[in-house]
Scaffold this motif. Structure first.
Motif, PDB file in Angstrom:
ATOM      1  N   LEU A 252       0.934  -1.163  -0.359  1.00 33.71           N
ATOM      2  CA  LEU A 252       0.076   0.021  -0.093  1.00 33.71           C
ATOM      3  C   LEU A 252       0.874   0.882  -0.385  1.00 33.71           C
ATOM      4  O   LEU A 252       0.122   2.180  -1.188  1.00 33.71           O
ATOM      5  N   ALA A 253       2.132   1.384   0.512  1.00 38.07           N
ATOM      6  CA  ALA A 253       2.909   2.817   0.700  1.00 38.07           C
ATOM      7  C   ALA A 253       4.212   2.386  -1.003  1.00 38.07           C
ATOM      8  O   ALA A 253       3.633   3.978  -1.082  1.00 38.07           O
ATOM      9  N   CYS A 254       3.677   1.371  -1.194  1.00 42.10           N
ATOM     10  CA  CYS A 254       4.224   2.029  -2.414  1.00 42.10           C
ATOM     11  C   CYS A 254       3.742   2.099  -3.147  1.00 42.10           C
ATOM     12  O   CYS A 254       3.844   3.203  -4.439  1.00 42.10           O
ATOM     13  N   LEU A 255       2.409   1.115  -3.207  1.00 44.52           N
ATOM     14  CA  LEU A 255       1.580   1.929  -4.120  1.00 44.52           C
ATOM     15  C   LEU A 255       0.952   3.858  -3.952  1.00 44.52           C
ATOM     16  O   LEU A 255       0.667   4.276  -5.010  1.00 44.52           O
ATOM     17  N   GLN A 256       1.050   4.216  -3.211  1.00 47.66           N
ATOM     18  CA  GLN A 256       0.864   5.437  -2.648  1.00 47.66           C
ATOM     19  C   GLN A 256       1.723   6.622  -3.910  1.00 47.66           C
ATOM     20  O   GLN A 256       1.874   7.205  -3.358  1.00 47.66           O
ATOM     21  N   SER A 257       3.427   6.041  -3.162  1.00 44.10           N
ATOM     22  CA  SER A 257       4.154   6.595  -3.372  1.00 44.10           C
ATOM     23  C   SER A 257       4.130   6.521  -5.042  1.00 44.10           C
ATOM     24  O   SER A 257       4.470   7.842  -5.241  1.00 44.10           O
ATOM     25  N   VAL A 258       3.747   5.639  -5.766  1.00 48.30           N
ATOM     26  CA  VAL A 258       3.608   5.605  -7.316  1.00 48.30           C
ATOM     27  C   VAL A 258       2.790   6.571  -7.474  1.00 48.30           C
ATOM     28  O   VAL A 258       3.009   7.147  -8.695  1.00 48.30           O
TER      29      VAL A 258
ATOM     30  N   LEU B 134       3.908  10.485  -6.769  1.00 45.68           N
ATOM     31  CA  LEU B 134       5.156  10.472  -7.228  1.00 45.68           C
ATOM     32  C   LEU B 134       3.822  10.867  -9.347  1.00 45.68           C
ATOM     33  O   LEU B 134       5.339  11.742 -10.132  1.00 45.68           O
ATOM     34  N   GLY B 135       3.341  10.205  -9.408  1.00 46.27           N
ATOM     35  CA  GLY B 135       2.891  10.454 -11.059  1.00 46.27           C
ATOM     36  C   GLY B 135       1.972  12.181 -10.991  1.00 46.27           C
ATOM     37  O   GLY B 135       1.769  12.861 -11.860  1.00 46.27           O
ATOM     38  N   LYS B 136       1.549  11.962  -9.152  1.00 48.87           N
ATOM     39  CA  LYS B 136       0.792  13.220  -9.513  1.00 48.87           C
ATOM     40  C   LYS B 136       1.551  14.306  -9.838  1.00 48.87           C
ATOM     41  O   LYS B 136       1.177  15.670 -10.209  1.00 48.87           O
TER      42      LYS B 136
END
Length: 66
Positions: free
Chosen positions: A42-48, A51-53
């Motif tokens: 979940l943390a990795c997904l939120q980080s991606v 970053l995309g945002k």
């Protein structure tokens, strides 16, 4: 038109909008955890996502200001 009364309305609406975004994010996190994602996933997904945002919002804001 009174600037002070409009400023209060703008701040209130921005606060409500931001709090609704945070609520959706919290519910989405709980949903993904329930579906079997681990906290690290979940943390990795939120980080991606963040970053995309950043990479897409900064250039579009720069282009819009021209």
């Amino acid at each position: 038109m009174n600037i002070k009364s409009n400023t209060g309305k703008i701040v209130l609406s921005a606060g409500l909008l931001e709090s609704s975004r945070m609520l959706v994010g919290a519910i989405n996190s709980l949903f993904l955890l329930k579906k079997g994602l681990s906290y690290s996933d979940l943390a990795c997904l939120q980080s991606v996502y963040m970053l995309g945002k950043v990479f897409f919002e900064i250039p579009t804001g720069f282009i819009a200001d021209k």
